[in-house]
Design an enzyme around this catalytic site. Structure first.
Site, PDB file in Angstrom:
ATOM      1  N   ARG A  88       0.854  -1.192   0.000  1.00  0.00           N
ATOM      2  CA  ARG A  88       0.000   0.000   0.000  1.00  0.00           C
ATOM      3  C   ARG A  88       0.889   1.241   0.000  1.00  0.00           C
ATOM      4  O   ARG A  88       1.921   1.284   0.676  1.00  0.00           O
ATOM      5  CB  ARG A  88      -0.899   0.022   1.246  1.00  0.00           C
ATOM      6  CG  ARG A  88      -2.039  -0.992   1.217  1.00  0.00           C
ATOM      7  CD  ARG A  88      -3.086  -0.671   0.150  1.00  0.00           C
ATOM      8  NE  ARG A  88      -4.177  -1.634   0.085  1.00  0.00           N
ATOM      9  CZ  ARG A  88      -4.270  -2.630  -0.804  1.00  0.00           C
ATOM     10  NH1 ARG A  88      -3.330  -2.822  -1.698  1.00  0.00           N
ATOM     11  NH2 ARG A  88      -5.323  -3.435  -0.809  1.00  0.00           N
ATOM     12  N   HIS A 131      -0.779  -0.542 -10.070  1.00  0.00           N
ATOM     13  CA  HIS A 131      -1.393  -1.496  -9.116  1.00  0.00           C
ATOM     14  C   HIS A 131      -1.690  -2.831  -9.810  1.00  0.00           C
ATOM     15  O   HIS A 131      -2.840  -3.268  -9.864  1.00  0.00           O
ATOM     16  CB  HIS A 131      -2.668  -0.897  -8.506  1.00  0.00           C
ATOM     17  CG  HIS A 131      -3.030  -1.534  -7.194  1.00  0.00           C
ATOM     18  ND1 HIS A 131      -3.460  -0.827  -6.100  1.00  0.00           N
ATOM     19  CD2 HIS A 131      -3.017  -2.837  -6.794  1.00  0.00           C
ATOM     20  CE1 HIS A 131      -3.715  -1.649  -5.095  1.00  0.00           C
ATOM     21  NE2 HIS A 131      -3.446  -2.890  -5.495  1.00  0.00           N
TER      22      HIS A 131
HETATM   23  P1  NAP Z   1      -1.180 -11.010   5.677  1.00  0.00           P
HETATM   24  O1  NAP Z   1      -1.262 -12.456   5.347  1.00  0.00           O
HETATM   25  O2  NAP Z   1      -2.174 -10.454   6.644  1.00  0.00           O
HETATM   26  O3  NAP Z   1       0.301 -10.726   6.216  1.00  0.00           O
HETATM   27  C1  NAP Z   1       0.678  -9.497   6.753  1.00  0.00           C
HETATM   28  C2  NAP Z   1       2.109  -9.605   7.273  1.00  0.00           C
HETATM   29  O4  NAP Z   1       2.499  -8.303   7.735  1.00  0.00           O
HETATM   30  C3  NAP Z   1       2.254 -10.565   8.453  1.00  0.00           C
HETATM   31  O5  NAP Z   1       3.455 -11.284   8.334  1.00  0.00           O
HETATM   32  C4  NAP Z   1       2.297  -9.620   9.669  1.00  0.00           C
HETATM   33  O6  NAP Z   1       3.065 -10.102  10.753  1.00  0.00           O
HETATM   34  C5  NAP Z   1       3.022  -8.429   9.072  1.00  0.00           C
HETATM   35  N1  NAP Z   1       2.712  -7.200   9.841  1.00  0.00           N
HETATM   36  C6  NAP Z   1       1.548  -6.545   9.941  1.00  0.00           C
HETATM   37  N2  NAP Z   1       1.665  -5.488  10.760  1.00  0.00           N
HETATM   38  C7  NAP Z   1       2.947  -5.479  11.186  1.00  0.00           C
HETATM   39  C8  NAP Z   1       3.694  -4.638  12.063  1.00  0.00           C
HETATM   40  N3  NAP Z   1       3.130  -3.598  12.664  1.00  0.00           N
HETATM   41  N4  NAP Z   1       4.984  -4.948  12.280  1.00  0.00           N
HETATM   42  C9  NAP Z   1       5.565  -6.002  11.673  1.00  0.00           C
HETATM   43  N5  NAP Z   1       4.916  -6.844  10.835  1.00  0.00           N
HETATM   44  C10 NAP Z   1       3.617  -6.587  10.607  1.00  0.00           C
HETATM   45  O7  NAP Z   1      -1.286 -10.114   4.360  1.00  0.00           O
HETATM   46  P2  NAP Z   1      -0.972 -10.565   2.849  1.00  0.00           P
HETATM   47  O8  NAP Z   1      -2.098 -11.375   2.317  1.00  0.00           O
HETATM   48  O9  NAP Z   1       0.390 -11.114   2.782  1.00  0.00           O
HETATM   49  O10 NAP Z   1      -1.090  -9.145   2.113  1.00  0.00           O
HETATM   50  C11 NAP Z   1      -0.247  -8.049   2.472  1.00  0.00           C
HETATM   51  C12 NAP Z   1      -0.733  -6.788   1.795  1.00  0.00           C
HETATM   52  O11 NAP Z   1      -0.502  -6.836   0.394  1.00  0.00           O
HETATM   53  C13 NAP Z   1      -2.244  -6.531   1.858  1.00  0.00           C
HETATM   54  O12 NAP Z   1      -2.619  -5.996   3.109  1.00  0.00           O
HETATM   55  C14 NAP Z   1      -2.438  -5.545   0.743  1.00  0.00           C
HETATM   56  O13 NAP Z   1      -2.198  -4.250   1.250  1.00  0.00           O
HETATM   57  C15 NAP Z   1      -1.319  -5.878  -0.237  1.00  0.00           C
HETATM   58  N6  NAP Z   1      -1.789  -6.383  -1.545  1.00  0.00           N
HETATM   59  C16 NAP Z   1      -1.370  -5.750  -2.663  1.00  0.00           C
HETATM   60  C17 NAP Z   1      -1.756  -6.213  -3.909  1.00  0.00           C
HETATM   61  C18 NAP Z   1      -1.289  -5.543  -5.178  1.00  0.00           C
HETATM   62  O14 NAP Z   1      -1.730  -5.906  -6.272  1.00  0.00           O
HETATM   63  N7  NAP Z   1      -0.382  -4.589  -5.102  1.00  0.00           N
HETATM   64  C19 NAP Z   1      -2.576  -7.355  -4.003  1.00  0.00           C
HETATM   65  C20 NAP Z   1      -2.984  -7.977  -2.839  1.00  0.00           C
HETATM   66  C21 NAP Z   1      -2.591  -7.485  -1.605  1.00  0.00           C
HETATM   67  P3  NAP Z   1       2.567 -11.409  11.607  1.00  0.00           P
HETATM   68  O15 NAP Z   1       2.770 -12.567  10.645  1.00  0.00           O
HETATM   69  O16 NAP Z   1       3.492 -11.460  12.747  1.00  0.00           O
HETATM   70  O17 NAP Z   1       1.131 -11.160  11.933  1.00  0.00           O
END
Ligand code: NAP
Length: 313
Positions: free
Chosen positions: A228, A276
């Site tokens: 993001r 994006h």
């Molecule tokens: P996820 O499974 O919820 O994983 C989030 C990761 O971030 C987890 O490892 C979490 O740690 C870590 N995290 C969150 N807050 C943190 C903090 N304050 N300090 C340290 N680590 C933190 O999410 P995901 O499915 O991988 O997706 C991640 C993001 O990608 C989405 O939220 C979205 O914004 C983005 N996205 C982008 C696209 C695109 O096309 N550009 C597409 C889809 C998604 P823990 O494991 O310890 O909880």
């Protein structure tokens, strides 16, 4: 059995395509657009499938139990708040994680193999061979190791990069050094050549990459932001690109999308701007996952894993 509503602000033809696909995949259910329902039918809705919904519309269904997002990122929904007691389920799709991992690998190689410099050299008709850094020497760090971070680390691991990740809770991941907390972030950034953000945007991660943290990266480090826009303070990033501290930034996500024409990020020589596209939702696999989750809920009343609204992801 309750009714299912599809709430979205996508262009009308796209909404129609989604509805048809969802209806086909969930043939035992009837799925409606909000405008097709009377007030008493709205009271029968227990599930909303959403893609960039207007949050106000979600308040029209007094007996809504849960919302299934067709996107993996649910920052906007979490930020605007859900009707009281309603649970949120986001899309968790291995296909999407694989596409993200491929995007991460593509742009990691782009940076590793000096593509931005060769592009600049070509514009100057300059014939100069740059030093090649092999994968083992290249320190690649991923912020976040959730669904998308883990898939990306796994694919990067196949090319033998020296890998690290930063997460909220400690993790054990084969051949990846894990860091947590503020000190962990400081330590990891100092040992990073390519930094990749796959963190959700929450109050804690907003502008996590600012002038202080970006300055901790070694000279000539590069950044890939595929999560993001709000994770990075773009003014600070531009200063560090301008003063030659950072080498290049590949940016797929922005505070305002589409990125406004006036943004300096468009024409900066050290940025790559993408619209994006690092991990778009695959309509077919997403519809199947949503159908399976809803089918399971109808059979067993068990919800798929829900978003922790306090943590924000
Ligand atoms: P996820 O499974 O919820 O994983 C989030 C990761 O971030 C987890 O490892 C979490 O740690 C870590 N995290 C969150 N807050 C943190 C903090 N304050 N300090 C340290 N680590 C933190 O999410 P995901 O499915 O991988 O997706 C991640 C993001 O990608 C989405 O939220 C979205 O914004 C983005 N996205 C982008 C696209 C695109 O096309 N550009 C597409 C889809 C998604 P823990 O494991 O310890 O909880």
């Amino acid at each position: 059995m309750g009714k299912i509503v599809f709430v979205s602000q996508l262009p009308t033809t796209e909404q129609q395509q989604w509805l048809e696909l969802l209806q086909q995949t969930l043939s035992s259910e009837s799925i409606y657009f909000p405008h097709q329902l009377t007030a008493s039918q709205c009271a029968e809705v227990d599930i909303a499938i959403v893609a960039n919904p207007d949050p106000k519309v979600l308040r029209s269904f007094p007996n809504l139990v849960w919302i299934h997002s067709l996107w993996a990122g649910v920052e906007n929904l979490v930020k605007t708040g859900l009707p009281d007691g309603v649970q949120l389920v986001r899309l968790i799709d291995p296909e999407l994680a694989q596409i993200m991992a491929e995007s991460v690998l593509t742009w990691t190689l782009y940076l590793q193999r000096n593509m931005p410099s060769y592009q600049r050299q070509q514009q100057q008709r300059e014939w100069r061979q740059l030093t090649n850094v092999n994968s083992k020497q290249m320190r690649v760090s991923v912020l976040g190791a959730g669904e998308l971070g883990l898939a990306s680390l796994s694919l990067l691991g196949k090319l033998n990069y020296t890998l690290s990740c930063w997460t909220r809770s400690p993790k054990t991941i084969d051949k990846v050094t894990n860091y947590t907390g503020k000190d962990g972030l400081t330590a990891m950034l100092a040992k990073t050549d390519i930094l990749i953000s796959l963190l959700p945007l929450t109050p804690e991660t907003k502008h996590l990459l600012n002038s202080e943290t970006l300055s901790l990266l070694p000279q000539d480090a590069s950044i890939i932001n595929f999560s993001r826009g709000g994770i990075i303070d773009h003014d600070a990033l531009l200063k560090l690109l301008d003063n030659q501290h950072l080498n290049h930034a590949v940016l797929d996500v922005f505070d305002i999308e589409p990125l406004p024409a006036r943004s300096p990020l468009w024409h900066h020589p050290k940025t790559t701007v993408l619209p994006h596209i690092s991990a778009p939702t695959n309509h077919c696999t997403a519809a199947k996952i949503v159908a399976d989750n809803i089918g399971n809920y109808r059979k067993n009343e068990i919800l798929p894993p829900t978003v922790n609204l306090n943590k924000g992801y």
